[in-house]
Design a protein around this motif. Structure first.
Motif, PDB file in Angstrom:
ATOM      1  N   ASN A  56       0.860  -1.184   0.000  1.00 28.34           N
ATOM      2  CA  ASN A  56       0.000   0.000   0.000  1.00 28.34           C
ATOM      3  C   ASN A  56       0.889   1.223   0.000  1.00 28.34           C
ATOM      4  O   ASN A  56       0.934   1.973   0.960  1.00 28.34           O
ATOM      5  CB  ASN A  56      -0.889  -0.047   1.256  1.00 28.34           C
ATOM      6  CG  ASN A  56      -1.827   1.145   1.346  1.00 28.34           C
ATOM      7  OD1 ASN A  56      -1.914   1.974   0.449  1.00 28.34           O
ATOM      8  ND2 ASN A  56      -2.542   1.227   2.462  1.00 28.34           N
ATOM      9  N   PRO A  57       1.655   1.397  -1.066  1.00 30.07           N
ATOM     10  CA  PRO A  57       2.682   2.444  -1.093  1.00 30.07           C
ATOM     11  C   PRO A  57       2.119   3.837  -0.867  1.00 30.07           C
ATOM     12  O   PRO A  57       2.821   4.713  -0.378  1.00 30.07           O
ATOM     13  CB  PRO A  57       3.281   2.324  -2.499  1.00 30.07           C
ATOM     14  CG  PRO A  57       2.406   1.409  -3.250  1.00 30.07           C
ATOM     15  CD  PRO A  57       1.602   0.624  -2.313  1.00 30.07           C
ATOM     16  N   GLN A  58       0.827   4.029  -1.231  1.00 25.84           N
ATOM     17  CA  GLN A  58       0.293   5.365  -1.028  1.00 25.84           C
ATOM     18  C   GLN A  58      -0.347   5.533   0.344  1.00 25.84           C
ATOM     19  O   GLN A  58      -0.983   6.540   0.613  1.00 25.84           O
ATOM     20  CB  GLN A  58      -0.726   5.677  -2.115  1.00 25.84           C
ATOM     21  CG  GLN A  58      -0.056   5.788  -3.462  1.00 25.84           C
ATOM     22  CD  GLN A  58      -1.087   5.992  -4.543  1.00 25.84           C
ATOM     23  OE1 GLN A  58      -2.229   5.617  -4.391  1.00 25.84           O
ATOM     24  NE2 GLN A  58      -0.671   6.610  -5.619  1.00 25.84           N
ATOM     25  N   LEU A  59      -0.219   4.521   1.178  1.00 28.12           N
ATOM     26  CA  LEU A  59      -0.755   4.580   2.534  1.00 28.12           C
ATOM     27  C   LEU A  59      -2.229   4.940   2.550  1.00 28.12           C
ATOM     28  O   LEU A  59      -2.660   5.804   3.297  1.00 28.12           O
ATOM     29  CB  LEU A  59       0.026   5.621   3.372  1.00 28.12           C
ATOM     30  CG  LEU A  59       1.488   5.295   3.579  1.00 28.12           C
ATOM     31  CD1 LEU A  59       2.152   6.366   4.402  1.00 28.12           C
ATOM     32  CD2 LEU A  59       1.627   3.956   4.284  1.00 28.12           C
ATOM     33  N   LYS A  60      -2.966   4.248   1.701  1.00 31.70           N
ATOM     34  CA  LYS A  60      -4.389   4.560   1.655  1.00 31.70           C
ATOM     35  C   LYS A  60      -5.128   3.832   2.772  1.00 31.70           C
ATOM     36  O   LYS A  60      -4.975   2.644   2.953  1.00 31.70           O
ATOM     37  CB  LYS A  60      -4.970   4.124   0.309  1.00 31.70           C
ATOM     38  CG  LYS A  60      -4.576   5.076  -0.789  1.00 31.70           C
ATOM     39  CD  LYS A  60      -5.516   4.922  -1.938  1.00 31.70           C
ATOM     40  CE  LYS A  60      -4.696   4.394  -3.089  1.00 31.70           C
ATOM     41  NZ  LYS A  60      -5.443   4.181  -4.272  1.00 31.70           N
ATOM     42  N   GLY A  61      -5.967   4.570   3.467  1.00 29.85           N
ATOM     43  CA  GLY A  61      -6.739   3.977   4.555  1.00 29.85           C
ATOM     44  C   GLY A  61      -7.702   2.906   4.068  1.00 29.85           C
ATOM     45  O   GLY A  61      -8.027   1.975   4.787  1.00 29.85           O
ATOM     46  N   SER A  62      -8.148   3.054   2.830  1.00 33.35           N
ATOM     47  CA  SER A  62      -9.191   2.158   2.340  1.00 33.35           C
ATOM     48  C   SER A  62      -8.738   0.710   2.279  1.00 33.35           C
ATOM     49  O   SER A  62      -9.540  -0.204   2.346  1.00 33.35           O
ATOM     50  CB  SER A  62      -9.680   2.614   0.975  1.00 33.35           C
ATOM     51  OG  SER A  62      -8.592   3.038   0.193  1.00 33.35           O
ATOM     52  N   TYR A  63      -7.452   0.466   2.176  1.00 28.00           N
ATOM     53  CA  TYR A  63      -6.988  -0.911   2.070  1.00 28.00           C
ATOM     54  C   TYR A  63      -7.375  -1.719   3.296  1.00 28.00           C
ATOM     55  O   TYR A  63      -7.624  -2.897   3.232  1.00 28.00           O
ATOM     56  CB  TYR A  63      -5.462  -0.945   1.900  1.00 28.00           C
ATOM     57  CG  TYR A  63      -5.021  -0.615   0.497  1.00 28.00           C
ATOM     58  CD1 TYR A  63      -4.048  -1.380  -0.132  1.00 28.00           C
ATOM     59  CD2 TYR A  63      -5.550   0.453  -0.202  1.00 28.00           C
ATOM     60  CE1 TYR A  63      -3.626  -1.093  -1.408  1.00 28.00           C
ATOM     61  CE2 TYR A  63      -5.144   0.749  -1.481  1.00 28.00           C
ATOM     62  CZ  TYR A  63      -4.164  -0.027  -2.080  1.00 28.00           C
ATOM     63  OH  TYR A  63      -3.755   0.257  -3.339  1.00 28.00           O
ATOM     64  N   ASN A  64      -7.394  -1.013   4.407  1.00 32.42           N
ATOM     65  CA  ASN A  64      -7.735  -1.690   5.638  1.00 32.42           C
ATOM     66  C   ASN A  64      -9.223  -1.949   5.748  1.00 32.42           C
ATOM     67  O   ASN A  64      -9.663  -2.938   6.300  1.00 32.42           O
ATOM     68  CB  ASN A  64      -7.331  -0.787   6.811  1.00 32.42           C
ATOM     69  CG  ASN A  64      -6.568  -1.529   7.851  1.00 32.42           C
ATOM     70  OD1 ASN A  64      -6.363  -2.724   7.747  1.00 32.42           O
ATOM     71  ND2 ASN A  64      -6.157  -0.814   8.853  1.00 32.42           N
ATOM     72  N   PHE A  65     -10.012  -0.996   5.239  1.00 34.80           N
ATOM     73  CA  PHE A  65     -11.434  -1.031   5.482  1.00 34.80           C
ATOM     74  C   PHE A  65     -12.223  -1.911   4.550  1.00 34.80           C
ATOM     75  O   PHE A  65     -13.207  -2.504   4.956  1.00 34.80           O
ATOM     76  CB  PHE A  65     -12.019   0.388   5.390  1.00 34.80           C
ATOM     77  CG  PHE A  65     -11.572   1.290   6.506  1.00 34.80           C
ATOM     78  CD1 PHE A  65     -11.015   2.522   6.248  1.00 34.80           C
ATOM     79  CD2 PHE A  65     -11.723   0.891   7.816  1.00 34.80           C
ATOM     80  CE1 PHE A  65     -10.617   3.345   7.281  1.00 34.80           C
ATOM     81  CE2 PHE A  65     -11.322   1.712   8.857  1.00 34.80           C
ATOM     82  CZ  PHE A  65     -10.770   2.946   8.588  1.00 34.80           C
TER      83      PHE A  65
END
Lengths: 368, 248, 372
Positions: free
Chosen positions: A165-174
């Motif tokens: 998740n190189p862009q550190l997107k929160g959505s990856y977790n959710f």
């Protein structure tokens, strides 16, 4: 077989004719994805802070400028007296205050040391921590910019690489978490309510008297929700990929299979709940308190399981959603294959079998 | 518009979209009369009754109930009428006594009056032993009788009964009609719908609805003569044959 | 007035006879307050790290020791294979891998510069960020130690040092439960206020008792008040139970006055009750009412600042939060309980929530028709 198909058709009609319910069951995942994807983030930015500058010299204004430029902070107040701090915090206007003492630059130049006070509103400890860390980093950066002239020997440089998740997107977790939530809601809660409603209205007896095998009636009730769940999964995945830019790294087939498995688990849970509920109200309450809430709490997507006290971590192992969440994360975001998730899949399948056996048994007993 | 009548209806109509449930019906009901409102399921009886009770807004037409205009004074109408719906609509999680207290209070009866009425009703219906049982524990027949009493608790001018004897045994049905006669005798107008043809014979006058329209209205004796029938059942069958609508 | 009293008598009788509701009122606060705060800990700690030591020098071992001694990190693997460490991350056994390449020590001493490589599992962006920062701090500290070994102090030009002291106000122990519990209390009260009240009214619709009510001369506002007041009372009861539990189990004693909290709760309840009422006028079955309430509640709770900070939300979401009564109550609870804010401080919150109450209830009353 024909009778069975008729029953399935009737159940579909029930579902399709209730526009309001249908709207919610479709709209909820979409809404959740949008909210989680775009509005919610654990990341800290644009936090409102105040500056109390007792010095007002070049050094302080340089540091303040760095704060202004940072995307983490938003300077909303410039205060003049220490006494103003508490009321400003109490009014809820700021999260952090940066306090410069008098003659800051002077002390720095002549005694080689000066101090800055960071006062954080620790109501939210995590944010306080994060803000303090970021603020300290800004100040330290200023300090090292003062040291520019000297080239340090014996330097260790560290290179960082962000995986998955190189862009550190929160959505990856959710996203995987939303999937679990939606499947639980549609699969378990709706199924249980649908079955219990027939009981409540008394139409269940009519069905039981008919020549159709009771278990087929139950299965017929589950099928529309199975279908709806898969449609929901499709819409969530489409939204994730095209709107949130969350890719599906691993095999789509495997992902769909796991979703199917989990949906069946949810349906089995719905059946179980219906066999222990006397009224719709009770079914709803049990679904919410006994199923939905634990899914949110213990699956790991809202709260990190590793931070929980051990007894709670043990409980989380009993929640099917937890296993599903990790499986989806692995497949969707890390792109791993069956060899990594086989054990979790087995556990989930095991849960499914146990649930089916228990709920079928209970249901048969209830019927008699 | 007949202002002398208890209920006076002219061209009352109810449409749901393109479906006309009640098609321009007109009739008068005299004070103290037992008026039977007959028809097959789906003919529009319940819809018509609900309009007269102020539960459903008519699409067009005029009506005066208990001397008040249906459109402009519906809340005043409600003070003077009682209603017993087809589906049991009292509180199952309250006792007999508590239901009485509640509805009595809503209709403005004093505590004294409520006590009096409740005692009378319990004795009359032989429900004394069940006064403090939750209504859901009562058998259907008693529930219906209770509904009727509650509908009458404030001695209304008119009482609307929607299929009051649906599903009860013949003995209870007789008891019910005894109560209805007593009420009419006291001057209450009784507007009752039913699809039991023998009950139609108990009414002073009957009207028969088919597909939303009133196809016949007179005393049972006259209708039998008119249709050359042996009884109301026969009259009904003759008319029902022409119906296009059936069970909703 | 008498009509209202009779209505309330009936409502309360029914509520106390309904085991499901009673169980809910007492169990819900207990479960949510006892378990949720324990589960909800967002602090970033116990980061699992796998160290790949391809140097095996005294420096690399010292660095590794420093890392494992830190309270932020948990050394889960010490290996010489980078692939193995990556495998740890893949299997969620480690969150971070630090690679110390061969000739690390040699390069520091001889070439004056050495490189380290960090790989972080960035699925949880916050964890990755903070993990990176913490690890870098440790490495920098280690770097300073190394320098001190080689370069005598006087030879180093004295550098200006800024000392940063961080103080935490209002929650000095950084207790996460202090943060979560007031928020959870808000959720509890909201659910009783809107959810239960909507269900209650729709149930009458569904089972048909509302017909009998509509046929009586009862006035609209009497009926509605008769439905609002019991749940208003229940909401306050749940709040009280919740606050007692918070005090007993978490030692949370409000800094501000209880009076302020209750005043706000009274007004707030009226507005969420209005919401429940409104929902009930638009739904026919309990299932619909439940789903719609749930849907709306979910949006309100997620966007209310309970779990995540409003400041970090995009503009459009922040605007939405201004129309969300839950946001205001959560803020007020935190402000009064932890910071001791006064009634005066929260006057705007109070005003806005009151306006919501008027609008929602008004809308619901207009919508409710005795005659359909």
């Amino acid at each position: 077989m024909k009778q069975f198909l008729y029953f399935i058709r009737k159940e579909f009609y029930h579902l399709l004719r209730d526009r309001r319910t249908l709207f919610i069951l479709f709209g909820m995942p979409v809404m959740q994805i949008l909210i989680f994807g775009f509005a919610l983030t654990n990341e800290v930015k644009n936090s409102r802070i105040a500056i109390l500058d007792n010095s007002k010299d070049e050094a302080t204004s340089r540091i303040i400028h760095q704060f202004e430029a940072s995307r983490y902070f938003d300077i909303v107040e410039n205060l003049n007296f220490y006494a103003e701090l508490e009321p400003t915090f109490q009014k809820g206007q700021i999260r952090l205050a940066v306090v410069f003492p008098e003659q800051f630059q002077e002390s720095l130049l002549h005694t080689n040391s000066a101090s800055i006070q960071l006062i954080a509103d620790a109501t939210d400890p995590n944010v306080a921590n994060t803000l303090t860390t970021y603020a300290t980093a800004i100040i330290m950066d200023y300090q090292s910019s003062m040291e520019e002239t000297q080239d340090f020997p014996y330097t260790i440089n560290t290179e960082m690489r962000m995986l998955y998740n190189p862009q550190l997107k929160g959505s990856y977790n959710f996203v995987p978490g939303v999937m679990a939530m939606v499947l639980m809601l549609v699969g378990a809660m709706m199924t249980s309510i649908s079955i219990v409603r027939e009981k409540e209205l008394g139409t269940m007896e009519v069905i039981l008297v008919s020549p159709i095998v009771p278990i087929r009636v139950i299965i017929a009730k589950m099928i529309p929700y199975l279908f709806l769940s898969m449609v929901n999964i499709a819409s969530i995945l489409l939204l994730s990929v095209y709107v949130l830019d969350v890719p599906i790294q691993g095999s789509l087939t495997l992902l769909v299979f796991e979703c199917f498995l989990f949906t069946l688990t949810a349906l089995a849970l719905g059946l179980l709940i219906s066999s222990i509920s006397g009224s719709q109200q009770v079914a709803m309450l049990i679904s919410l308190m006994g199923l939905f809430l634990p899914t949110i709490m213990f699956s790991g997507f809202m709260f990190p399981v590793e931070n929980m006290p051990i007894p709670l971590q043990v409980i989380s192992n009993l929640v099917p959603a937890k296993w599903f969440y990790y499986i989806v994360k692995d497949i969707m975001i890390k792109g791993t294959g069956f060899q990594t998730v086989w054990m979790d899949t087995l556990i989930l399948a095991g849960m499914l079998i146990v649930l089916l056996v228990v709920s079928l048994k209970k249901f048969k007993v209830r019927l008699e | 518009m007949n202002r002398e009548a208890s209920i006076s209806v002219v061209d009352l109509t109810k449409r749901f979209g393109s479906f006309t449930a009640v098609d321009a019906i007109s009739f008068d009901v005299k004070k103290g009369e037992i008026f039977g409102f007959l028809g097959a399921n789906g003919a529009g009886k319940t819809t018509a009754m609900r309009m007269l009770c102020g539960l459903s807004m008519p699409t067009s037409g005029k009506a005066v109930v208990a001397g008040f205009d249906l459109y402009k004074e519906s809340e005043k109408i409600k003070k003077s009428i009682g209603y017993m719906s087809q589906k049991f609509s009292l509180y199952e999680d309250l006792t007999v006594r508590e239901n009485n207290r509640f509805y009595g209070g809503i209709y403005g009866l004093t505590d004294e009056q409520i006590k009096e009425k409740t005692a009378f009703m319990l004795e009359h219906l032989k429900l004394e032993s069940k006064a403090d049982t939750l209504v859901k524990a009562l058998p259907l027949g008693w529930k219906q009788k209770l509904s009727f009493s509650v509908a009458m608790i404030h001695d209304p001018q008119i009482v609307f009964l929607d299929e009051p004897t649906g599903g009860v045994d013949p003995i209870t049905r007789r008891e019910f009609w005894t109560m209805i006669y007593e009420a009419a005798h006291r001057g209450t107008t009784v507007f009752v719908t039913t699809h039991y043809m023998d009950e139609a014979e108990y009414c002073d006058r009957v009207s028969i609805m088919v597909d939303g329209k009133i196809e016949a209205m007179d005393t049972p004796a006259e209708l039998a003569k008119q249709f050359n029938a042996k009884g109301m059942g026969d009259v009904f069958v003759q008319l029902a044959r022409t119906a296009k609508r059936s069970d909703n | 007035m008498r009509t209202l009293r009779i209505l309330l008598e009936k409502e309360f009788r029914q509520i106390f006879r309904n085991p499901a509701i009673l169980r809910l009122i007492f169990m819900m606060p207990t479960v949510q307050l006892l378990i949720l705060p324990l589960a909800a800990d967002y602090e970033v700690k116990d980061i699992n790290i796998a160290v790949v030591d391809q140097d095996r020098s005294s420096y690399s071992r010292q660095l590794t020791e420093k890392i494992s001694a830190s309270t932020y990190f948990n050394l889960v693997n010490y290996t010489s294979s980078y692939d193995e460490a990556l495998g740890n991350i893949e299997k969620d056994e480690a969150d971070v891998a630090l690679q110390i390449p061969a000739s690390f020590e040699k390069e520091i001493v001889k070439e004056n510069e050495a490189k380290l490589f960090m790989a972080l599992n960035a699925i949880n962006g916050v964890k990755a960020n903070l993990g990176g920062v913490y690890l870098r701090n440790i490495i920098n500290n280690f770097n300073d130690d190394v320098r001190l070994e080689w370069v005598q102090l006087p030879r180093l030009n004295p550098q200006p040092m800024i000392k940063v002291s961080a103080i935490n106000w209002f929650n000095p122990m950084l207790n996460y439960q202090f943060f979560m519990v007031p928020g959870i209390l808000v959720i509890l009260v909201t659910m009783v206020g809107s959810f239960l009240s909507a269900l209650n009214i729709v149930k009458e619709k569904e089972i048909g008792t509302i017909e009998q009510i509509n046929v009586t001369p009862i006035r609209k506002h009497q009926f509605i008040l008769g439905k609002l007041i019991p749940f208003w009372v229940l909401g306050l009861v749940v709040l009280t139970i919740g606050m007692l539990l918070a005090r007993i189990f978490y030692g949370i004693i409000p800094e501000g006055s209880l009076f302020t909290i209750y005043i706000f709760a009274v007004v707030y309840l009226l507005s969420v009750l209005g919401l429940g009422l409104l929902i009930s006028t638009y739904t026919e079955t309990q299932q619909q009412a439940m789903l719609i309430s749930f849907f709306i509640m979910m949006i309100f709770i997620l966007l209310g600042g309970l779990y995540t900070s409003i400041d970090s939300m995009p503009q459009w979401a922040q605007i939405f939060t201004k129309f969300n009564p839950v946001t205001y109550f959560i803020e007020v609870m935190r402000m009064v309980v932890l910071k001791g804010s006064s009634l005066f401080d929260i006057r705007f919150h109070l005003l806005i929530v009151a306006i919501f109450g008027v609008v929602l209830n008004g809308w619901a009353v207009v919508n409710y028709k005795k005659r359909s």
